[in-house]
Design an enzyme around this catalytic site. Structure first.
Site, short mmCIF file in Angstrom:
data_model
loop_
_atom_site.label_atom_id
_atom_site.label_comp_id
_atom_site.label_asym_id
_atom_site.label_seq_id
_atom_site.Cartn_x
_atom_site.Cartn_y
_atom_site.Cartn_z
N GLY A 173 0.84 -1.19 0.00
CA GLY A 173 0.00 0.00 0.00
C GLY A 173 0.87 1.24 0.00
O GLY A 173 1.97 1.23 0.56
N GLN B 295 3.58 9.89 0.37
CA GLN B 295 4.81 9.13 0.62
C GLN B 295 5.83 9.30 -0.50
O GLN B 295 7.01 8.98 -0.32
CB GLN B 295 4.51 7.64 0.84
CG GLN B 295 3.71 7.37 2.12
CD GLN B 295 3.42 5.90 2.28
OE1 GLN B 295 2.44 5.40 1.75
NE2 GLN B 295 4.27 5.19 2.99
N CYS C 178 5.16 0.07 7.44
CA CYS C 178 4.95 1.21 6.55
C CYS C 178 6.24 1.45 5.77
O CYS C 178 7.32 1.44 6.36
CB CYS C 178 4.59 2.45 7.35
SG CYS C 178 4.33 3.93 6.35
N LEU C 179 6.11 1.67 4.46
CA LEU C 179 7.30 1.95 3.65
C LEU C 179 8.03 3.21 4.13
O LEU C 179 9.23 3.34 3.91
CB LEU C 179 6.91 2.11 2.17
CG LEU C 179 6.55 0.82 1.44
CD1 LEU C 179 6.00 1.13 0.06
CD2 LEU C 179 7.75 -0.12 1.34
N HIS D 80 -5.00 2.45 7.00
CA HIS D 80 -3.61 2.89 7.16
C HIS D 80 -3.26 3.97 6.13
O HIS D 80 -2.70 5.02 6.47
CB HIS D 80 -2.67 1.67 7.02
CG HIS D 80 -1.21 1.99 7.03
ND1 HIS D 80 -0.38 1.60 8.05
CD2 HIS D 80 -0.42 2.65 6.13
CE1 HIS D 80 0.85 2.04 7.80
NE2 HIS D 80 0.85 2.66 6.63
N GLU D 81 -3.61 3.72 4.85
CA GLU D 81 -3.28 4.67 3.79
C GLU D 81 -4.10 5.94 3.91
O GLU D 81 -3.61 7.04 3.62
CB GLU D 81 -3.48 4.03 2.40
CG GLU D 81 -2.65 2.78 2.13
CD GLU D 81 -1.17 2.94 2.43
OE1 GLU D 81 -0.65 4.07 2.39
OE2 GLU D 81 -0.52 1.91 2.73
N HIS E 266 -2.49 8.45 6.11
CA HIS E 266 -1.44 9.24 5.45
C HIS E 266 -2.02 10.51 4.81
O HIS E 266 -1.35 11.55 4.78
CB HIS E 266 -0.75 8.42 4.35
CG HIS E 266 0.29 7.46 4.84
ND1 HIS E 266 1.44 7.86 5.49
CD2 HIS E 266 0.38 6.10 4.76
CE1 HIS E 266 2.19 6.80 5.78
NE2 HIS E 266 1.56 5.71 5.36
C1 QAP Z 1 0.49 -0.46 4.85
O1 QAP Z 1 2.61 -1.18 4.28
C2 QAP Z 1 -0.11 -1.63 5.54
O2 QAP Z 1 9.36 -1.95 6.97
C3 QAP Z 1 1.39 -0.84 3.71
O3 QAP Z 1 11.24 -2.97 5.33
C4 QAP Z 1 0.47 -2.14 6.69
O4 QAP Z 1 3.41 -1.89 2.33
C5 QAP Z 1 -1.24 -2.22 5.08
C6 QAP Z 1 7.33 -2.53 3.98
C7 QAP Z 1 -0.09 -3.21 7.35
C8 QAP Z 1 -1.79 -3.28 5.73
C9 QAP Z 1 -1.22 -3.80 6.87
C10 QAP Z 1 7.69 -2.16 5.26
C11 QAP Z 1 8.31 -3.04 3.13
C12 QAP Z 1 5.97 -2.38 3.45
C13 QAP Z 1 8.99 -2.31 5.71
C14 QAP Z 1 3.62 -1.67 3.49
C15 QAP Z 1 9.97 -2.83 4.86
C16 QAP Z 1 9.62 -3.19 3.57
C17 QAP Z 1 4.93 -1.88 4.14
CO CO Z 2 2.27 3.78 5.51
#
Ligand code: QAP
Ligand code: CO
Length: 170
Positions: A45, A50, A95-96, A137-138, A141
């Site tokens: 996501g 971001q 989270c990215l 979550h998004e 943001h």
């Molecule tokens: C948000 O999160 C989300 O730490 C999207 O090293 C979170 O894509 C949606 C990511 C939880 C649903 C449930 C995080 C990739 C990606 C990191 C992400 C990393 C590499 C997070």
């Molecule tokens: Co995020």
């Protein structure tokens, strides 16, 4: 085109994003670049802020049963509004923009969402489980909120401590 993803504590992540009013080629180029950038970083996501664009745009691309992500599955959500929510769910989020930190967050279990697609067409969807969590979550943001803002005081301290450790790394 791959765009740079902003990381905590970048203040631009605190911006309130603005509604999208023109559903033009620039928007489509941005959506395509967001997907490419998200997939390159192994995300599921991403919100436009971001990548430094303060518009109410988010994308979500959940893996299928085979654990693969298919770009054609990508949900493009513009100007979203939650019209109904029920129940609560705990999910370990990441989270990215907050690399390498994961913690459980409480969200609504089921939501109903109104939004527009890339052509500006109004849409509705109902979501539960991971999709519901990802949308919430998004959407945070879009209002300058990060998942770490929602932690208890104790867990927030744990985050701050780990963050300061990563700063000191060579
Ligand atoms: C948000 O999160 C989300 O730490 C999207 O090293 C979170 O894509 C949606 C990511 C939880 C649903 C449930 C995080 C990739 C990606 C990191 C992400 C990393 C590499 C997070
Ligand atoms: Co995020």
């Amino acid at each position: 085109m791959v765009l740079e993803i902003l990381h905590y504590p970048d203040k631009r992540l605190r911006t309130i994003s603005q509604e999208v009013v023109s559903f033009d080629t620039d928007l489509h180029t941005l959506l395509d670049a967001m997907l490419e950038s998200m997939l390159e970083s192994k995300g599921i996501g991403l919100a436009a802020i971001q990548v430094g664009v303060p518009k109410r745009i988010l994308i979500i691309n959940l893996p299928r049963e085979d654990e693969q992500q298919y770009p054609q599955d990508c949900l493009e959500i513009i100007n979203p509004v939650i019209t109904h929510k029920e129940g609560t769910i705990l999910w370990k989020e990441g989270c990215l923009s907050v690399p390498d930190f994961y913690e459980e967050i409480e969200r609504s279990a089921k939501i109903t969402l109104s939004y527009q697609d890339r052509t500006g067409t109004p849409k509705m969807l109902q979501a539960e489980g991971l999709l519901s969590v990802a949308i919430q979550h998004e959407m945070d943001h879009l209002n300058g909120i990060l998942f770490v803002d929602k932690l208890s005081m104790l867990k927030r301290k744990k985050f701050e401590k780990e963050f300061k450790k990563t700063l000191k790394m060579p």
